[in-house]
Design a protein around this motif. Structure first.
Motif, PDB file in Angstrom:
ATOM      1  N   ARG A   1     -12.267   7.994  24.552  1.00 58.68           N
ATOM      2  CA  ARG A   1     -12.284   7.032  25.657  1.00 58.68           C
ATOM      3  C   ARG A   1     -12.572   5.628  25.145  1.00 58.68           C
ATOM      4  O   ARG A   1     -11.982   4.646  25.617  1.00 58.68           O
TER       5      ARG A   1
ATOM      6  N   ARG B   1      -9.838   2.708  25.363  1.00 59.21           N
ATOM      7  CA  ARG B   1     -10.215   1.562  26.179  1.00 59.21           C
ATOM      8  C   ARG B   1     -10.005   0.260  25.419  1.00 59.21           C
ATOM      9  O   ARG B   1      -9.679  -0.783  26.000  1.00 59.21           O
TER      10      ARG B   1
ATOM     11  N   ASN C   1      -5.568   5.581  30.495  1.00 63.04           N
ATOM     12  CA  ASN C   1      -6.587   4.627  30.073  1.00 63.04           C
ATOM     13  C   ASN C   1      -6.546   3.370  30.946  1.00 63.04           C
ATOM     14  O   ASN C   1      -5.637   3.173  31.767  1.00 63.04           O
ATOM     15  N   GLU C   2      -7.541   2.523  30.749  1.00 66.40           N
ATOM     16  CA  GLU C   2      -7.660   1.327  31.591  1.00 66.40           C
ATOM     17  C   GLU C   2      -6.470   0.379  31.421  1.00 66.40           C
ATOM     18  O   GLU C   2      -6.039  -0.266  32.369  1.00 66.40           O
TER      19      GLU C   2
END
Length: 254
Positions: free
Chosen positions: A156, A160, A179-180
């Protein structure tokens, strides 16, 4: 009548002995003073003591006098015996440690029930099983879970910080993860992406245009392409995309 009654009693005792002697679980009984009145072969094997050595001995003082860390375990704190004698209520599936004859500890799960006679409690019966393997597996699962959580946390963090959009989708074209950066690019919050279908997120025009490539990667073949596609909410976008199939530990595509 007396003969028949004696025969029935003898048969009952023989059945009881046959059952307790062949049980895989350990079983012992103590009187109200905690003195051993009976013990079956499985309990002898697990604890390393013979019946002759234990009969008449205080069970707690022989097999339950200490915690694994070496601190004393007073008899007046012994749940297996004291609580059952005080309350008359059975205890089920309790985890604990018993001490073998050689001083080593054996992890157990035990049940304790009051023995009643003439309306009063005459002792306690304790059945137990060796819990070594189960606890080993549980520790391994806990360790594996910690490692997985650590790995997922690292993934993560990496995704990110990545400058590219990354997603993972199921065989039925639903988002399992994103993901973001992907959420920023598609201009939708993650909660509106993960768990939803690709067609609902990207729109039918984009989905129908990209579906042949989705189906290609589901054959196991890697897919790389650059294409201008019209996406719901953000319009035409020129993208360079890579799709890679994912597999489980047995080699089956997921």
């Amino acid at each position: 009548a007396l003969s028949q009654s004696a025969k029935k009693l003898r048969e009952t005792l023989e059945d009881h002995l046959a059952i307790t002697s062949n049980m895989a679980e350990g079983l012992y009984t103590v009187d109200t003073e905690g003195l051993v009145t009976s013990i079956n072969p499985a309990a002898e094997n697990m604890l390393g003591w013979s019946k002759e050595e234990l009969l008449g001995k205080k069970m707690h003082d022989v097999t339950h006098y200490s915690h694994p860390d070496g601190t004393p375990y007073p008899a007046n704190e012994c749940t297996a015996g004291l609580k059952v004698l005080r309350t008359g209520m059975a205890i089920q599936e309790c985890e604990d440690f018993f001490i073998r004859k050689d001083g080593s500890f054996i992890p157990v799960v035990y049940n304790a029930s009051p023995l009643k006679r003439d309306g009063g409690i005459s002792g306690v019966g304790v059945g137990f099983r060796d819990d070594t393997e189960h606890r080993r597996q549980r520790q391994e699962m806990h360790k594996a879970k910690q490692e997985l959580e650590k790995t997922n946390s690292q993934i993560r963090l990496v995704t990110r910080l990545m400058g590219i959009a990354v997603t993972r989708c199921s065989r039925d074209f639903r988002y399992l993860w994103a993901n973001e950066r992907y959420a920023e690019w598609i201009q939708r919050p993650l909660k509106e992406i993960i768990g939803n279908s690709i067609v609902d997120v990207l729109g039918s025009v984009a989905f129908n245009s990209l579906r042949p490539r989705f189906e290609q990667v589901l054959t196991g073949a890697p897919v790389n392409y650059e294409h201008e596609t019209e996406y719901r909410g953000i319009g035409l976008r020129w993208t360079a995309v890579t799709y890679t199939a994912t597999f489980d530990s047995a080699g089956a595509q997921i």
